[in-house]
Design an enzyme around this catalytic site. Structure first.
Site, PDB file in Angstrom:
ATOM      1  N   SER A  93     -80.275 -28.823  30.553  1.00 45.92           N
ATOM      2  CA  SER A  93     -80.110 -30.230  30.225  1.00 45.92           C
ATOM      3  C   SER A  93     -79.985 -30.371  28.693  1.00 45.92           C
ATOM      4  CB  SER A  93     -81.288 -31.022  30.807  1.00 45.92           C
ATOM      5  OG  SER A  93     -81.096 -32.401  30.671  1.00 45.92           O
TER       6      SER A  93
ATOM      7  N   ASP B 298     -74.736 -33.495  40.339  1.00 49.17           N
ATOM      8  CA  ASP B 298     -75.274 -33.986  39.065  1.00 49.17           C
ATOM      9  C   ASP B 298     -74.531 -35.257  38.653  1.00 49.17           C
ATOM     10  OD1 ASP B 298     -76.139 -34.381  36.422  1.00 49.17           O
ATOM     11  OD2 ASP B 298     -76.286 -32.226  36.040  1.00 49.17           O
TER      12      ASP B 298
ATOM     13  N   HIS C 153     -79.058 -33.618  38.919  1.00 51.66           N
ATOM     14  CA  HIS C 153     -79.335 -33.051  37.602  1.00 51.66           C
ATOM     15  C   HIS C 153     -80.677 -32.298  37.589  1.00 51.66           C
ATOM     16  CE1 HIS C 153     -78.876 -32.733  33.267  1.00 51.66           C
ATOM     17  NE2 HIS C 153     -80.111 -33.153  33.110  1.00 51.66           N
TER      18      HIS C 153
END
Lengths: 330, 330
Positions: free
Chosen positions: B132, B274, B304
């Site tokens: 991320s 995601d 995600h």
């Protein structure tokens, strides 16, 4: 026949539409009997077949412009010739004026529409065309009053809310409440509307429309869509009482209709990219309805808002539905 | 060799990990030179190949538990045996302590990591593994310091933010600011975190996990996920300074790396579901990188957050990446 309808059936040259208000007591499902005022508008000759046309929670009774009411309606693009030969009935949602601070659901809205039909002396609708929240109300209306409509057209609405969309709305309401508690009601409402807008649109549209680069301004970064969103949120907050937003948003989460209770011919329209009402939920609805169903699955970069932004594709679906209804009546 | 590293290289039986703080002045890209404190943690023998492991904006230097620091780390599930034979370096993000109220970007974080490496006498990382926000920082680090890492593993991160995700974050920041202006900072921060959580997860997970029915309680409807979201938001708000959230969220929107500037072997991991970092953006990154690239596209109902919730699938990708790195060094 009520005074309002008599006026409409003997129009002056300018009176191609008329409006009225109906004060009455309605037995609400969660709150019991309440005094309310129902606001309606008829566009076109009421001796023609009447179609009820109802939109999202921010739509109102003014579907499209007329000589009598020349301002743009919420479905102006759609009304160009789709409704020729028909009279269009719109209503303001119960709770839209912000005076009703209690839980309202889609069955209450269906009851309100039935009361307006009684008032106007309309025994039966040629069709109920509902988009988004209007589609949910259409499902509630069809399940409660199957004899009062020949066909239901439900666009971007299902028999139940999706748990992810409910979470999204719950957080929007909490943002409004945060604003209200802190004397910043308008700001909270504007933010909630902007969050809602994200759920109505798609990443595909944003990628086409906005740049990925943020700009630093006054020490804080602003992304490319922020000004657009802010303007839309502020405009909504100016014209909408916070209570109306809260109660209508909540009403979506209280919505529930059994598909098997729908026993009138139905046309459903779903958008593949709809992130608020997933196409799978509309497929499940289609599979459960106890009458003829036609399901149109369309594609649009506008997601849920395709009901507002894809007039040509919507017009094709409406034409098929209205022709089927006219044929059934012939 | 610094005192901290000397300590780590001569461990007592319990000292299988060590931590330190490094005060220094860093030249930030947008704010100029600033006094900051960098916080790091090493887990494992630092004479082994060192891998930097960096997570999302809410992750910290404590990747996984050790005898020295037995509390659970943010990637505990991942660390079981994935990092055997390697020393794991974690850092707290620049700005995570809330004392740095200025625009920070991923290039600043890369600079901070380089300063920590200098301090610890680590010339080169065997790998930089970022998830991320950590993936974005990894891209910035690889583009600025190609000689300091043998392999980049970037999970659920791209070279630029997506405009839709940026809009989502911008509104979260506005919710925090609304709370701050109104003396309700914690409440605003909790709400912002809950909105962020929706972007980390998927409708599929919510449909499996939560009921569609809302309950009426005290005159207002509550949806099934509201309590869970509220608890998660409150917990985050208790442990996170609002300034840290604002500046790290903003940092994502200021992120931009040219894929062509990445000249080290890279493994990318993307998740089909995601909604924050679309797989297409990671494909575009993969196509532009000027070195060997391996792209793993995985499926997960967690969207995600799969980087936290799918340890087995992630472990397979990491094993392939780390084996490739070890082979290249052999």
């Amino acid at each position: 026949m009520s005074a309002a309808l008599a006026y409409a059936t003997h129009p002056s040259p300018a009176a191609d539409a008329c409006r009225g208000e109906l004060p009455l007591t309605l037995p609400l499902r969660h709150a019991g009997p309440r005094s309310v005022v129902l606001r309606w508008e008829l566009r076109g000759d009421p001796n023609l077949p009447v179609v009820a046309v109802l939109g999202g929670i921010s739509a109102d009774r003014h579907v499209a412009s007329s000589a009598a009411f020349p301002e743009r309606g919420w479905w102006e693009a759609q009304a160009a010739d789709t409704f020729d030969g028909r009279c269009v009935l719109g209503i303001d949602w119960l709770g839209a004026d912000g005076t009703l601070d209690t839980a309202i659901d889609t069955h209450d809205q269906a009851l309100a529409l039935a009361a307006v039909l009684d008032h106007l002396g309309i025994a039966r609708l040629a069709a109920f065309i509902g988009c988004s929240y209007g589609a949910m109300v259409g499902l509630a209306f069809a399940s409660a009053h199957p004899h009062r409509l020949s066909r239901l057209v439900a666009i971007a609405g299902a028999h139940r809310p999706h748990p992810f969309a409910s979470a999204w709305r719950a957080l929007q309401r909490q943002v409004v409440v945060l604003g209200q508690l802190q004397c910043a009601e308008t700001q909270g409402l504007s933010l909630a509307r902007q969050l809602a807008l994200l759920s109505y649109r798609t990443p595909e549209e944003f990628a086409q429309r906005f740049d990925a680069d943020a700009t630093l301004d006054g020490g804080a970064a602003h992304c490319a869509s922020e000004a657009w969103l802010g303007e839309r949120g502020a405009s909504y907050a100016r014209r909408t009482p916070a209570t109306a937003f809260l109660r209508l948003s909540e009403s979506i989460d209280l919505h529930r209709v059994s598909p098997g209770d729908i026993r009138v011919p139905t046309s459903l329209v779903a958008f593949e990219e709809d992130r608020l009402v997933p196409v799978d939920d509309i497929r499940a609805l289609a599979a459960g309805i106890a009458a003829t169903v036609r399901l149109h699955v369309l594609r649009s970069p506008y997601g849920h808002d395709a009901f507002l932004k894809e007039p040509a594709a919507i017009a094709r679906c409406l034409r098929i539905a209205l022709d089927a209804e006219a044929e059934a009546c012939a």
